[in-house]
Design an enzyme around this catalytic site. Sequence first.
Site, short mmCIF file in Angstrom:
data_model
loop_
_atom_site.label_atom_id
_atom_site.label_comp_id
_atom_site.label_asym_id
_atom_site.label_seq_id
_atom_site.Cartn_x
_atom_site.Cartn_y
_atom_site.Cartn_z
N ARG A 17 -2.11 3.69 6.34
CA ARG A 17 -1.44 3.40 7.60
C ARG A 17 -0.71 4.64 8.10
O ARG A 17 -0.81 5.01 9.25
CB ARG A 17 -0.44 2.25 7.44
CG ARG A 17 0.13 1.84 8.80
CD ARG A 17 1.28 0.88 8.67
NE ARG A 17 2.44 1.55 8.07
CZ ARG A 17 3.62 0.98 7.91
NH1 ARG A 17 3.80 -0.27 8.26
NH2 ARG A 17 4.61 1.65 7.36
N GLN A 51 -0.15 4.63 -6.19
CA GLN A 51 1.04 5.46 -6.14
C GLN A 51 1.38 5.85 -7.58
O GLN A 51 0.95 5.20 -8.54
CB GLN A 51 2.17 4.61 -5.53
CG GLN A 51 3.51 5.27 -5.42
CD GLN A 51 3.45 6.53 -4.58
OE1 GLN A 51 2.84 7.54 -4.99
NE2 GLN A 51 4.05 6.46 -3.40
N TRP A 89 -3.55 13.90 4.57
CA TRP A 89 -3.63 13.95 6.04
C TRP A 89 -2.20 14.05 6.58
O TRP A 89 -1.35 13.24 6.22
CB TRP A 89 -4.28 12.65 6.51
CG TRP A 89 -4.56 12.53 7.98
CD1 TRP A 89 -3.79 11.87 8.91
CD2 TRP A 89 -5.69 13.01 8.68
NE1 TRP A 89 -4.39 11.93 10.13
CE2 TRP A 89 -5.57 12.63 10.03
CE3 TRP A 89 -6.82 13.74 8.29
CZ2 TRP A 89 -6.51 12.94 11.00
CZ3 TRP A 89 -7.76 14.06 9.26
CH2 TRP A 89 -7.61 13.67 10.59
N GLU A 146 -5.71 15.52 -6.44
CA GLU A 146 -5.26 15.47 -5.04
C GLU A 146 -4.60 16.78 -4.64
O GLU A 146 -3.82 17.36 -5.38
CB GLU A 146 -4.27 14.31 -4.85
CG GLU A 146 -3.77 14.22 -3.41
CD GLU A 146 -3.03 12.93 -3.11
OE1 GLU A 146 -3.59 11.85 -3.42
OE2 GLU A 146 -1.90 12.98 -2.60
N PRO A 192 7.52 -0.37 -1.01
CA PRO A 192 8.97 -0.49 -0.75
C PRO A 192 9.28 -1.35 0.47
O PRO A 192 10.34 -1.97 0.53
CB PRO A 192 9.41 0.95 -0.55
CG PRO A 192 8.17 1.79 -0.45
CD PRO A 192 7.09 1.02 -1.10
N TYR A 200 -1.95 -1.69 10.32
CA TYR A 200 -1.98 -1.62 8.86
C TYR A 200 -3.24 -0.92 8.40
O TYR A 200 -4.22 -0.84 9.15
CB TYR A 200 -1.92 -3.05 8.28
CG TYR A 200 -0.76 -3.80 8.89
CD1 TYR A 200 0.54 -3.49 8.48
CD2 TYR A 200 -0.96 -4.72 9.90
CE1 TYR A 200 1.63 -4.13 9.08
CE2 TYR A 200 0.10 -5.36 10.50
CZ TYR A 200 1.40 -5.06 10.09
OH TYR A 200 2.46 -5.67 10.68
N THR A 208 -37.03 33.15 -9.40
CA THR A 208 -36.41 32.28 -10.41
C THR A 208 -37.10 30.94 -10.31
O THR A 208 -37.24 30.41 -9.21
CB THR A 208 -34.90 32.08 -10.13
OG1 THR A 208 -34.25 33.36 -10.11
CG2 THR A 208 -34.25 31.22 -11.21
#
Lengths: 683, 683
Positions: A169, A240, A107, A75, A214, A186, A572
């Site tokens: 989200r 996560q 993003w 990432e 959380p 969501y 080639t």
Amino acid sequence: MPASIASMVNNVQRVDDTWRTCTKSNSSGTSNSGGESSKESSRSSTPVLAADRTERLRDKMRRRTESGDHWFSLEFFPPRTASGAVNLVSRFDRMGSGGPLFIDITWHPAGDPGSDKETSSMMIASTAVNYCGLESILHLTCCNQTKEKITGYLSKAKHLGLKNIMALRGDPVGADWEEEEGGFNYATDLVKHIRCEFDDYFDICVAGYPTGHPEADSYDEDLRHLKEKVDAGADFIITQLFFRADTFLKFVRDCRAIGITCPILPGIFPIQGYQSLRQLVKLSKLEVPEEIMRVIEPIKDNDAAIRNYGIEQTVGMCRVLLESGNVPGLHFYTLNREVATMEVLRQLGLWIEDPRRPLPWAVSAHPKRKVEDVRPIFWASRPKSYIYRTQDWDDFPNGRWGNSSSPAFGELNDYYLFYLKSKSSKDALLKMWGEELTSEQSVYEVFTSYIKAQPNCAGHKVMCLPWNDEPLAPETNLMMDELDKVNRRGVLTINSQPTINGKPSDDPIVGWGPPGGYVFQKAYLEFFTSSENVTVLLKVLKKYEPRVNYHIVNVHGQNTTNAHDMQPNAVTWGIFPGREIVQPTVVDPVSFMYWKDEAFALWIEQWAELYDDESPSRMIIKYIHDNYFLVNLVDNDFPLDNCLWQVIDDMFELLDNPPEEQPTEQPVEQPAEESPVEDQSPK
Amino acid sequence: MPASIASMVNNVQRVDDTWRTCTKSNSSGTSNSGGESSKESSRSSTPVLAADRTERLRDKMRRRTESGDHWFSLEFFPPRTASGAVNLVSRFDRMGSGGPLFIDITWHPAGDPGSDKETSSMMIASTAVNYCGLESILHLTCCNQTKEKITGYLSKAKHLGLKNIMALRGDPVGADWEEEEGGFNYATDLVKHIRCEFDDYFDICVAGYPTGHPEADSYDEDLRHLKEKVDAGADFIITQLFFRADTFLKFVRDCRAIGITCPILPGIFPIQGYQSLRQLVKLSKLEVPEEIMRVIEPIKDNDAAIRNYGIEQTVGMCRVLLESGNVPGLHFYTLNREVATMEVLRQLGLWIEDPRRPLPWAVSAHPKRKVEDVRPIFWASRPKSYIYRTQDWDDFPNGRWGNSSSPAFGELNDYYLFYLKSKSSKDALLKMWGEELTSEQSVYEVFTSYIKAQPNCAGHKVMCLPWNDEPLAPETNLMMDELDKVNRRGVLTINSQPTINGKPSDDPIVGWGPPGGYVFQKAYLEFFTSSENVTVLLKVLKKYEPRVNYHIVNVHGQNTTNAHDMQPNAVTWGIFPGREIVQPTVVDPVSFMYWKDEAFALWIEQWAELYDDESPSRMIIKYIHDNYFLVNLVDNDFPLDNCLWQVIDDMFELLDNPPEEQPTEQPVEQPAEESPVEDQSPK
């Protein structure tokens, strides 16, 4: 990475329907979605391209999972500045060489992520796909966005060749955020929207929280929400980060228990520094385990020590994960850094610089280009420029050159994209290419220093030239002595390949394509040289008809050739078991005229402009630009030794001994008067 | 030939306008004429095809005239019977091998010349173009015809791929013929009509009369009429026959004097017999010169003597013509005979059996197929069948196989065209293939006799097989011993090629394509064999993965392969100076299934049906048809020695020593008790 984490902090609510039952909006201009993936060309697919190139991400994942072949992915977040973008793209190339299954780009709603700016998430992901050939996932957050806006982003992503979306989200703006009727509340809503508007076009990834989100009421509730996201049409899950293997393995068991069957990839975070760890913990509301804090606190000011610990801790955890049998691949939060992640991957044996290539040039990952299997040789050292200049082509030549009569290359003045800018500063370039040029000869010396990879007269190594961003390719190295010799005398080579007569396709230097095949090349040489040299060269070339084909052109387009006007010369090619012939590189007369513009322009744009107006240095480069010719030569007789060096030798010989000046006053066959050398030849 | 002469007896009247000023009729459905020749494909032209293949006749003529390269052409008349047609088509193949620039087919108004009958002028010319690959001119007479009828003929000719018309008036029907207002009164009218309705699509030839047309008022008036025909749009002139070189040379001078500038080809008539000469003289109203009659009269009953004289006389006259510098090529009235014309051409040095081929298979002369440069190998010995079964294709694969998923081959029951019929009688076939078969073994013996070109047990040479009309190709001959060996044991080979690793393109046996190139082949072997053999073969083939690709299928389509379902395997390719790679022969899995139907059907249609119903012989062939498999094998490792014979050997070995019967009673590693061999290895 903070942004990445922030973008995962969401997904709290359930939904009732799945993407399969939604009805498409008819308001947008993008409702022609989805069909493209099934619109198969009637022509047979390009033979040597690995399944890798045409398979979609979820299928590659399944295939590698089934074969037990562990993978990794990486990432990155988008850079803040243009020079940061140039650096990130080089990092993609370097980290791409280790073989990630995909990379993903986060993003940043605040950073104009869908714009055309070189630093936007959209552009960085597009560059990774199109120019670096990397399978890429673009993150997308939907919070506080209209459907039209999101559809616009998705359409743009599709148009750019992006095929995978990480549906998130995102963080609500303001503390008093409330659910919006019919809006994107969501990630599930976003997943449904993507399936609704684009059918099955995109592969969709969603975020999972090994310790629960959380904001969720409970771990179990969060799991249920995850299941909703998957049911809505997500293809796989990336989690996560977490600090203990058990955390993840329990999470996978819990997911499976409630019927989540898709791949679940662990998000791996190698600790790389004390500050970044603290910041991360704050943002993600994760707790760093005691046993880790105990080690780190005492060494918190020693970056190297922390990084080494991070590597060790990560490798250990990854081993447990991989050995569990429940982890097919590892996803790394790189923080846009290379060292720690590469070291972890090396220790795990997952970093594999595979010398095998599907084609002799790096392929683009844009689905439109999946059939591309032939390119002109001219851009061999500038593949990104070639991709840029052909990005609007609807069709890529498949086996033959096709519309070479009107190839519609992008205009030269369009192509100075950020990733085509030199990675070196003006200062570094001046050191390499000469603070002050005194003659054409000083230019020749820059070329020879580059070829020999030796310091120039000022003591600086020449690592690149305007036509060559990188040091010489290994196969070109095989011809170093010849290249050195001719550059010294003003045959300024910018591209060449040796003769190859049937080497195995898995040859580590010149091989490409599937195993069991044979690859071939005709020798090729491309250079700038003076008009005086060209005059003599043309006389020499008469002796090499029809063995050698040439194109000779100056900046004004004055063109001399003995080749067919329109017919490409394959230089080639490869022969493979059970396949048609592949000829990935051609000398194409039509595109040579487009390349000519670019090749001459580089003298001015990249070299002359380093110097002051009217300075002698600039005048010298300008003189070369205005008066030299660009020459390419092909030796068609590939089973014999390359004759192109002999052609150049003959030219030097004729320059040194022009017919008028031949020493006719001295009889050539005069016997030597010195002590005669003993005749050693057998009689 | 009488008809040919008859068709030249016309052209008496002048006209005022030229084809350039005429207006097109809008009544017919053929007014979309002419455009096709300029509709160039955007893709590059097929690389190795000589200019010969794409140039129009008048351009070929001009090119060869300019280069001083004399040519010849041949006139034939359509046969009366179907078996005459089969013979004539073989004659086209034989006489085509000497390299005529074109052939022409005369038009017989009384014989339904524009019909689809196998003996019609139209069909014979179409066969010459499409199946024999010969540039051809179709004669057309217009006398007593409506414009609609003529336009219909021309449209049909164009549709069939004919590109050249000899425009003639033809003989009036009845003695009281009169000019018809607006009708076709003279050949000039026909030339104008062709140009009007078909623009520049056709090359047009007209007739010239070295001694003046017998119906013309004068020689000079006849010359003026000739000029009118040329001005109306004719591209070149072929003359009536004559007996003295001076006659023709004066005629050319006179034509040039009045401004006729197009090529004028002398019509050459080798005297082949007394009767045919007399008949000719009567029809053409020509006078045979004294000096010729003086020689012929005394030997008029000795055909051979007359023919020899004719050859000698013709050669002498042709030498004078060619040496005059005014004759670029010679046109022969063959009377559908071979010997005299071929002998004249040999003596003149014009008969050149050029072993050079543009492609390894004979190319069709249909303009639609001018880009064709790849075919499946299966029809290698039945090229006319392949052409027939693909005649409705709109597009020919150019470099890649294209729509191989739906190649739309013509139905099997359509393809028994007359020229696919065996040239041998049923009786001759029975002698070759066995009056009475007693076992499968007797079939094997037919195959081995064919391969060895030796008499069978009844003493008859086997010159052809249902799958092979001709004796073995020279390159197949190189493998005769291996072929013989495997056929003896029931591996019934019908197609094969050896490995070739880069032979020069001008190699007399295996070369093809332009000079300076290199040709390659993967070894190929195709055969019928029993299911018992196939079972063992499949075990053996496991050892040869992935080196050997195979397809194994029975008459019911039960198919076993280790090759990609859709991907063709290139088995013949060439590398040429300044060109793309050409791969003219492929093993294509899709078309193999169409070939399979044809290959199995030939057992029944061509062999079994020679025998009575229920006869043992028919039952044996029927058994093979029902139970054998058709197998093809490709050795992908072309730089190594062909391993396919080893594959078959291994199969025989395993058949002879099946695993169950391995001599386990004798320990393999038992030390020899005889005198120990001295150990010669270095320690």
